[in-house]
Design an enzyme around this catalytic site. Structure first.
Site, PDB file in Angstrom:
ATOM      1  N   ASN A   9       0.833  -1.137  -0.166  1.00  0.00           N
ATOM      2  CA  ASN A   9       0.055   0.071   0.176  1.00  0.00           C
ATOM      3  C   ASN A   9       0.672   1.562   0.292  1.00  0.00           C
ATOM      4  OD1 ASN A   9      -2.157   1.569   0.534  1.00  0.00           O
ATOM      5  ND2 ASN A   9      -2.197   1.207   3.096  1.00  0.00           N
ATOM      6  N   TRP A  10       1.377   1.829  -1.231  1.00  0.00           N
ATOM      7  CA  TRP A  10       1.815   2.628  -1.320  1.00  0.00           C
ATOM      8  C   TRP A  10       1.296   4.672  -0.524  1.00  0.00           C
ATOM      9  CZ3 TRP A  10       3.698   2.428  -7.109  1.00  0.00           C
ATOM     10  CH2 TRP A  10       4.096   1.039  -7.202  1.00  0.00           C
ATOM     11  N   LYS A  11      -0.134   4.197  -0.481  1.00  0.00           N
ATOM     12  CA  LYS A  11      -0.540   5.171   0.723  1.00  0.00           C
ATOM     13  C   LYS A  11      -0.600   6.523  -0.614  1.00  0.00           C
ATOM     14  CE  LYS A  11       0.220   3.128   4.811  1.00  0.00           C
ATOM     15  NZ  LYS A  11       0.567   3.221   6.310  1.00  0.00           N
ATOM     16  N   HIS A  94      -9.286   1.264   5.341  1.00  0.00           N
ATOM     17  CA  HIS A  94      -7.682   1.201   5.808  1.00  0.00           C
ATOM     18  C   HIS A  94      -8.278   2.321   6.897  1.00  0.00           C
ATOM     19  CE1 HIS A  94      -3.714   2.594   6.758  1.00  0.00           C
ATOM     20  NE2 HIS A  94      -3.581   1.304   6.215  1.00  0.00           N
ATOM     21  N   GLU A  96      -6.944   4.438   8.064  1.00  0.00           N
ATOM     22  CA  GLU A  96      -6.241   5.497   7.621  1.00  0.00           C
ATOM     23  C   GLU A  96      -7.595   6.706   7.343  1.00  0.00           C
ATOM     24  OE1 GLU A  96      -2.717   5.631   5.346  1.00  0.00           O
ATOM     25  OE2 GLU A  96      -1.641   5.124   7.690  1.00  0.00           O
ATOM     26  N   GLU A 166      -5.136  -5.342  11.006  1.00  0.00           N
ATOM     27  CA  GLU A 166      -3.956  -3.739  10.935  1.00  0.00           C
ATOM     28  C   GLU A 166      -4.163  -3.583  12.367  1.00  0.00           C
ATOM     29  OE1 GLU A 166      -2.483  -3.000   6.730  1.00  0.00           O
ATOM     30  OE2 GLU A 166      -4.274  -1.609   7.157  1.00  0.00           O
ATOM     31  N   GLY A 172       2.722   2.096  10.859  1.00  0.00           N
ATOM     32  CA  GLY A 172       4.078   3.198  10.676  1.00  0.00           C
ATOM     33  C   GLY A 172       4.503   3.383  11.536  1.00  0.00           C
ATOM     34  N   SER A 212       4.151  -2.551   9.424  1.00  0.00           N
ATOM     35  CA  SER A 212       5.407  -2.412  10.499  1.00  0.00           C
ATOM     36  C   SER A 212       5.695  -3.974  10.099  1.00  0.00           C
ATOM     37  CB  SER A 212       5.728  -2.101  11.718  1.00  0.00           C
ATOM     38  OG  SER A 212       5.532  -0.103  11.817  1.00  0.00           O
ATOM     39  N   GLY A 233       2.805  -1.395   3.916  1.00  0.00           N
ATOM     40  CA  GLY A 233       2.873   0.201   3.928  1.00  0.00           C
ATOM     41  C   GLY A 233       4.773   0.520   3.466  1.00  0.00           C
ATOM     42  N   GLY A 234       4.980   1.088   4.794  1.00  0.00           N
ATOM     43  CA  GLY A 234       6.428   1.538   4.708  1.00  0.00           C
ATOM     44  C   GLY A 234       7.003   0.908   3.853  1.00  0.00           C
TER      45      GLY A 234
HETATM   46  P1  PGA Z   1       2.815   0.308   7.782  1.00  0.00           P
HETATM   47  O1  PGA Z   1       1.798   0.522   6.665  1.00  0.00           O
HETATM   48  O2  PGA Z   1       3.403  -0.975   6.878  1.00  0.00           O
HETATM   49  O3  PGA Z   1       4.222   0.810   7.177  1.00  0.00           O
HETATM   50  O4  PGA Z   1       2.837   0.071   8.979  1.00  0.00           O
HETATM   51  C1  PGA Z   1       0.883  -0.337   6.583  1.00  0.00           C
HETATM   52  C2  PGA Z   1      -0.490  -0.287   6.364  1.00  0.00           C
HETATM   53  O5  PGA Z   1      -1.059   0.258   6.372  1.00  0.00           O
HETATM   54  O6  PGA Z   1      -1.401  -0.880   5.580  1.00  0.00           O
END
Ligand code: PGA
Length: 250
Positions: A9-11, A94, A96, A166, A172, A212, A233-234
């Protein structure tokens, strides 16, 4: 047998040019054939990334969609628009989106139904905040997110749904759930799906872990019985970190 499913997920990261460069590198990479792989660029990069990855087997997903067909919804993107550029997969709910944009379980449910009605595949994200976990609300939160999020979904359509667990406190932050904590949340989610849709559906549903995930911790998580993949994500933003996650068993 549930196939390992690793999604990036590149956000709100990468421009079209950097996204295309990444996609071209991914195309050339030596990827474990037994793993289902997905990347989710931002809306503006989707068409370009789709063009690069077309026919590769690597899935290109949107990070969100609107629950309406079309109309006066400024700033929103419809299923039809996504399908027209070759996008058939979408991340919905998600944390967020839930935290910053007020998406409730009911809105998540409408979005999932819209996606399914257009024959799209969905990753439904669920997970508790630290406060909810510390107040003993983990199971209640997951229960509501799964039962309301998947309300009135036809059991046949569950093959188009992946669930991503998640924990919000692990996203993150560099803090990962221990494999034991993650496994127990996954087993609970699977039991909820079994209650709602029957054992077979529960056994076949892919449940990813997210929060993470890194090359260093992916193996211990993926070795857990009810963890069938990762939503990253990251660490998905750099191919030299994403590849070892995809190739965890190679
Ligand atoms: P992260 O994000 O790997 O940066 O913790 C995961 C996500 O939000 O899907």
């Amino acid at each position: 047998m549930r196939k390992l499913y690793i999604a990036g997920n590149w956000k709100m990261n990468k421009t079209s040019s950097s996204a295309v460069k990444y996609a071209e590198e991914l195309l050339k990479a030596d990827i474990d054939k037994n793993v289902k792989v997905m990347v989710a660029p931002s809306f503006v990069c989707l068409a370009d990334v789709c063009r690069v990855l077309k026919g590769s087997g690597i899935i290109v997903a949107a990070q969100n969609l609107n629950e309406h067909d079309s109309g006066a919804y400024t700033g929103e993107v419809s299923c039809e628009m996504l399908k027209d550029i070759g996008v058939n997969d979408v991340i919905i709910g998600h944390s967020e989106r839930r935290l910053y944009y007020g998406e409730t379980d009911s809105i998540v449910n409408l979005k999932i139904k819209k996606a399914l009605s257009e024959n799209m595949n969905v990753i439904l994200c669920v997970g508790e905040t630290l406060e909810q976990r510390e107040s003993g609300l983990l199971e209640k939160v997951l229960h509501d997110q799964i039962t309301i999020g998947l309300k009135d979904i036809n059991p046949d359509d569950m093959k188009k749904i992946t669930v991503a667990y998640e924990p919000v406190w692990a996203i993150g932050t560099g803090k990962t759930a221990t494999p034991e904590d993650a496994q127990s949340a996954h087993a609970y989610i699977r039991s909820l799906i079994k209650n709602q849709f029957g054992s077979l559906v529960g056994d076949n549903t892919i449940i990813q872990y997210g929060g993470s995930v890194k090359p260093e911790n992916v193996r211990a998580l993926m070795d857990c019985e009810d963890i069938d993949g990762a939503l990253v994500g990251g660490a998905s933003l750099k191919i030299d970190q994403f590849l070892p996650i995809i190739n965890v068993y190679k």
